[in-house]
Scaffold this motif. Structure first.
Motif, short mmCIF file in Angstrom:
data_model
loop_
_atom_site.label_atom_id
_atom_site.label_comp_id
_atom_site.label_asym_id
_atom_site.label_seq_id
_atom_site.Cartn_x
_atom_site.Cartn_y
_atom_site.Cartn_z
N GLY A 46 0.73 -1.25 0.01
CA GLY A 46 0.06 0.03 0.09
C GLY A 46 0.75 1.26 -0.02
O GLY A 46 1.64 1.49 -0.81
N THR A 47 0.71 2.25 0.91
CA THR A 47 1.15 3.45 1.05
C THR A 47 2.52 3.31 1.78
O THR A 47 3.21 4.34 2.19
CB THR A 47 0.15 4.54 1.59
N GLY A 48 2.86 2.12 2.04
CA GLY A 48 4.51 1.93 2.48
C GLY A 48 4.61 2.20 3.98
O GLY A 48 5.81 2.26 4.53
N CYS A 49 3.58 2.16 4.69
CA CYS A 49 3.88 2.48 6.31
C CYS A 49 4.72 1.39 7.01
O CYS A 49 5.72 1.85 7.60
CB CYS A 49 2.41 2.71 7.08
N LEU A 50 4.21 0.29 6.94
CA LEU A 50 5.12 -0.81 7.34
C LEU A 50 6.48 -0.86 6.91
O LEU A 50 7.57 -1.25 7.43
CB LEU A 50 4.58 -2.06 7.44
N ALA A 51 6.71 -1.02 5.54
CA ALA A 51 7.94 -1.02 5.00
C ALA A 51 8.93 0.01 5.22
O ALA A 51 10.07 -0.21 5.31
CB ALA A 51 7.73 -0.95 3.26
N VAL A 52 8.54 1.28 5.44
CA VAL A 52 9.34 2.32 5.93
C VAL A 52 9.98 2.15 7.08
O VAL A 52 11.03 2.26 7.57
CB VAL A 52 8.56 3.66 5.75
N ALA A 74 4.00 5.84 -1.18
CA ALA A 74 4.83 4.90 -0.50
C ALA A 74 6.45 5.66 -0.75
O ALA A 74 7.01 5.87 0.00
CB ALA A 74 4.95 3.51 -0.83
N ARG A 75 6.80 5.72 -2.01
CA ARG A 75 8.09 6.24 -2.44
C ARG A 75 8.47 7.58 -2.16
O ARG A 75 9.27 7.82 -1.60
CB ARG A 75 7.85 6.27 -3.91
N SER A 76 7.18 8.39 -1.91
CA SER A 76 7.45 9.80 -1.35
C SER A 76 8.01 9.82 0.01
O SER A 76 8.41 10.79 0.72
CB SER A 76 6.10 10.49 -1.49
N LYS A 77 7.75 8.67 0.88
CA LYS A 77 8.09 8.56 2.36
C LYS A 77 9.55 7.98 2.33
O LYS A 77 10.15 8.11 3.62
CB LYS A 77 7.22 7.67 2.70
N ASP A 78 10.00 7.41 1.16
CA ASP A 78 11.25 6.40 1.31
C ASP A 78 12.22 7.61 0.76
O ASP A 78 12.76 7.28 -0.23
CB ASP A 78 11.11 5.56 0.41
N HIS A 79 12.56 8.54 1.76
CA HIS A 79 13.35 9.63 1.30
C HIS A 79 14.73 9.16 0.90
O HIS A 79 15.54 9.87 0.46
CB HIS A 79 13.53 10.53 2.64
N ALA A 80 15.28 8.05 1.75
CA ALA A 80 16.74 7.77 1.35
C ALA A 80 16.82 6.59 0.40
O ALA A 80 17.91 6.09 -0.08
CB ALA A 80 17.25 7.05 2.59
N ALA A 81 15.50 6.35 -0.53
CA ALA A 81 15.50 5.34 -1.49
C ALA A 81 16.12 3.86 -1.01
O ALA A 81 16.80 3.52 -1.71
CB ALA A 81 16.21 5.91 -2.63
N ARG A 82 15.87 3.47 0.10
CA ARG A 82 16.37 2.24 0.72
C ARG A 82 15.50 1.15 0.24
O ARG A 82 15.87 -0.10 0.45
CB ARG A 82 16.34 2.39 2.35
N ILE A 83 14.23 1.37 -0.02
CA ILE A 83 13.40 0.34 -0.30
C ILE A 83 13.23 -0.13 -1.54
O ILE A 83 13.18 0.93 -2.47
CB ILE A 83 11.92 0.60 0.37
N THR A 84 12.96 -1.04 -2.03
CA THR A 84 12.91 -1.72 -3.55
C THR A 84 11.22 -1.79 -3.69
O THR A 84 10.67 -2.73 -2.86
CB THR A 84 13.38 -3.07 -3.92
N TRP A 85 10.50 -0.91 -4.60
CA TRP A 85 9.26 -1.10 -4.59
C TRP A 85 8.92 -1.58 -6.06
O TRP A 85 9.47 -1.29 -6.96
CB TRP A 85 8.62 0.58 -4.76
N VAL A 86 7.81 -2.55 -5.98
CA VAL A 86 7.64 -3.49 -7.18
C VAL A 86 6.19 -3.24 -7.38
O VAL A 86 5.22 -3.44 -6.52
CB VAL A 86 7.84 -4.91 -6.95
N HIS A 87 5.45 -2.58 -8.79
CA HIS A 87 4.51 -2.69 -9.18
C HIS A 87 4.01 -3.92 -9.74
O HIS A 87 4.33 -4.57 -10.61
CB HIS A 87 4.30 -1.51 -10.05
#
Length: 242
Positions: A46-52, A74-87
């Motif tokens: 979803g919007t990445g709350c847990l992933a962050v 979700a990407r907008s919360k990942d300021h350090a670009a540490r997470i791999t997001w897959v669509h």
């Protein structure tokens, strides 16, 4: 096709404001620590709350979701670009050798057919390392949560950054067990736009869930309570078998 509440470009940015504090996520952080999980797959992120939160704890995280609008949030919360997001769905995720896969909230209940649920479990199985873990929650059918939902028809207005005041209404539209359908209606008071989102969840019982896990290459280690919602959820802790 993901529900509009996650996929519509006007609804995804307001989702977190209406969803409120995610007190439920602390339990998943604790479980990741308990299991010694360093590499985590967040299915239906979803919007990445847990992933962050997981990434901030120093873990390697992959978040997968079929709703591009939610992933943008979700990407907008990942300021350090540490997470791999897959669509996409979990079958779009390569073999990760993940220590842990999680499904929070209603994710495990959006798979309405046996085929979709089986495909999801097998996709997660392929992404986990041998003896990796799958942890997810699902609502207990015997609690009949939909009856509480139907009784709560209050309109809610929240001030959403970038959107202004937004009114949300909720209604249960159908109960044909094991399926329960409901509708959210959002009115953007700044311009009068109205956007609706229809959803259906499948309520699976304990034995049905456990049987599906065993049939798809898992061993159930534990079935717990959700600490913030005692008696309302099953929290399955399963291990990938060889």
């Amino acid at each position: 096709m993901p529900d509009a509440i996650f996929a519509h470009p006007r609804l995804a940015p307001v989702y977190d404001v209406f969803d409120g504090d995610r007190d439920d996520l602390t339990a998943y952080l604790d479980i990741a620590g308990e299991l010694g999980a360093d590499r985590v797959l967040d299915v239906g992120c979803g919007t990445g709350c847990l992933a962050v939160l997981l990434a901030e704890s120093g873990r390697t995280v992959v978040g997968v979701d079929p709703a591009e609008a939610s992933l943008e949030v979700a990407r907008s919360k990942d300021h350090a670009a540490r997470i791999t997001w897959v669509h996409g769905d979990v079958t779009a995720v390569p073999a990760l050798g993940a220590d842990l896969a999680v499904m929070t909230g209603n994710v495990a209940q959006v798979f309405l057919t046996d085929d979709d649920w089986t495909r999801t479990l097998r996709g997660i199985h392929a992404a986990l390392r041998p003896r990796g873990h799958l942890v997810f929650e699902t609502r207990r059918p015997e609690r009949r949560a939909w009856e509480e939902w139907a009784a709560d028809d209050a309109q809610i207005i929240r001030d959403v950054p970038g959107s202004g005041p937004v009114e949300r209404c909720f209604e249960v539209t159908d109960v044909s067990l094991p399926y329960v359908s409901f509708r959210y209606t959002y009115r953007f008071l700044s311009d009068g736009a109205v956007v609706t989102s229809d959803s259906t969840l499948r309520f699976r019982g304990h034995d049905e869930v456990e049987a599906s896990l065993v049939a798809n290459g898992y061993r159930v280690l534990d079935v717990r309570e959700a600490p913030d919602r005692p008696g309302r959820e099953f929290v399955f802790v399963a291990e990938r078998t060889a």
